[in-house]
Design a protein around this motif. Structure first.
Motif, PDB file in Angstrom:
ATOM      1  N   ASN A 233      35.597  35.183  35.111  1.00 53.48           N
ATOM      2  CA  ASN A 233      35.811  35.665  36.476  1.00 53.48           C
ATOM      3  C   ASN A 233      36.701  34.715  37.266  1.00 53.48           C
ATOM      4  O   ASN A 233      37.564  35.149  38.025  1.00 53.48           O
ATOM      5  N   ASP A 234      36.515  33.418  37.074  1.00 57.15           N
ATOM      6  CA  ASP A 234      37.330  32.420  37.770  1.00 57.15           C
ATOM      7  C   ASP A 234      38.779  32.420  37.281  1.00 57.15           C
ATOM      8  O   ASP A 234      39.678  32.027  38.019  1.00 57.15           O
ATOM      9  N   SER A 235      38.994  32.857  36.034  1.00 55.58           N
ATOM     10  CA  SER A 235      40.343  32.828  35.452  1.00 55.58           C
ATOM     11  C   SER A 235      41.260  33.881  36.051  1.00 55.58           C
ATOM     12  O   SER A 235      42.479  33.781  35.938  1.00 55.58           O
ATOM     13  N   GLY A 236      40.670  34.908  36.643  1.00 52.21           N
ATOM     14  CA  GLY A 236      41.493  35.991  37.197  1.00 52.21           C
ATOM     15  C   GLY A 236      41.791  37.090  36.203  1.00 52.21           C
ATOM     16  O   GLY A 236      42.410  38.088  36.561  1.00 52.21           O
ATOM     17  N   LEU A 237      41.365  36.936  34.960  1.00 45.03           N
ATOM     18  CA  LEU A 237      41.575  37.976  33.952  1.00 45.03           C
ATOM     19  C   LEU A 237      40.563  39.091  34.191  1.00 45.03           C
ATOM     20  O   LEU A 237      39.362  38.852  34.137  1.00 45.03           O
ATOM     21  N   ALA A 238      41.053  40.266  34.462  1.00 48.85           N
ATOM     22  CA  ALA A 238      40.166  41.394  34.740  1.00 48.85           C
ATOM     23  C   ALA A 238      39.483  41.867  33.466  1.00 48.85           C
ATOM     24  O   ALA A 238      40.046  41.795  32.374  1.00 48.85           O
ATOM     25  N   SER A 239      38.284  42.365  33.633  1.00 48.76           N
ATOM     26  CA  SER A 239      37.605  43.019  32.513  1.00 48.76           C
ATOM     27  C   SER A 239      38.320  44.344  32.258  1.00 48.76           C
ATOM     28  O   SER A 239      39.117  44.794  33.079  1.00 48.76           O
ATOM     29  N   PRO A 240      38.056  44.987  31.133  1.00 52.48           N
ATOM     30  CA  PRO A 240      38.736  46.253  30.825  1.00 52.48           C
ATOM     31  C   PRO A 240      38.566  47.309  31.922  1.00 52.48           C
ATOM     32  O   PRO A 240      39.474  48.104  32.165  1.00 52.48           O
ATOM     33  N   SER A 241      37.429  47.294  32.605  1.00 54.22           N
ATOM     34  CA  SER A 241      37.182  48.272  33.669  1.00 54.22           C
ATOM     35  C   SER A 241      37.792  47.842  35.001  1.00 54.22           C
ATOM     36  O   SER A 241      37.812  48.616  35.946  1.00 54.22           O
ATOM     37  N   GLY A 242      38.253  46.609  35.065  1.00 57.21           N
ATOM     38  CA  GLY A 242      38.789  46.081  36.307  1.00 57.21           C
ATOM     39  C   GLY A 242      37.719  45.485  37.210  1.00 57.21           C
ATOM     40  O   GLY A 242      38.011  44.918  38.248  1.00 57.21           O
ATOM     41  N   LYS A 243      36.475  45.606  36.807  1.00 56.49           N
ATOM     42  CA  LYS A 243      35.356  45.051  37.567  1.00 56.49           C
ATOM     43  C   LYS A 243      35.105  43.620  37.108  1.00 56.49           C
ATOM     44  O   LYS A 243      35.558  43.210  36.041  1.00 56.49           O
ATOM     45  N   PRO A 244      34.342  42.855  37.896  1.00 56.81           N
ATOM     46  CA  PRO A 244      34.021  41.484  37.476  1.00 56.81           C
ATOM     47  C   PRO A 244      33.306  41.473  36.122  1.00 56.81           C
ATOM     48  O   PRO A 244      32.583  42.404  35.771  1.00 56.81           O
ATOM     49  N   TRP A 245      33.541  40.392  35.383  1.00 57.61           N
ATOM     50  CA  TRP A 245      32.863  40.217  34.101  1.00 57.61           C
ATOM     51  C   TRP A 245      31.369  40.015  34.342  1.00 57.61           C
ATOM     52  O   TRP A 245      30.972  39.324  35.274  1.00 57.61           O
ATOM     53  N   THR A 246      30.567  40.605  33.493  1.00 54.90           N
ATOM     54  CA  THR A 246      29.128  40.360  33.445  1.00 54.90           C
ATOM     55  C   THR A 246      28.803  40.053  31.991  1.00 54.90           C
ATOM     56  O   THR A 246      29.633  40.269  31.102  1.00 54.90           O
TER      57      THR A 246
END
Length: 74
Positions: A46-59
């Motif tokens: 989340n801190d890296s700025g790389l979006a998850s595939p859905s564009g939502k925050p990583w969980t």
């Protein structure tokens, strides 16, 4: 004869996508920074700025699902 020590992910038949490269780089940076637990890794992604595939925050669940999908790809 196939090398019995060859890991499947080392024998991919295609070049990784840009997303896969960026995800791998972000994971490597987290490990290099001493992060070795899933909550810390998720926070680092989340801190890296790389979006998850859905564009939502990583969980943790999103991370598990994404790694499972990537592990199944040829």
């Amino acid at each position: 004869m196939t090398d019995r020590y060859l890991e499947p992910h080392q024998a991919r038949k295609r070049t990784p996508t840009t997303y896969e490269d960026l995800l791998g780089d972000a994971i490597e940076r987290a490990f290099g920074a001493g992060v070795h637990d899933l909550p810390g890794l998720v926070q680092a992604l989340n801190d890296s700025g790389l979006a998850s595939p859905s564009g939502k925050p990583w969980t943790e669940e999103v991370y598990r699902q994404e790694i499972a999908i990537l592990s199944e790809q040829p």
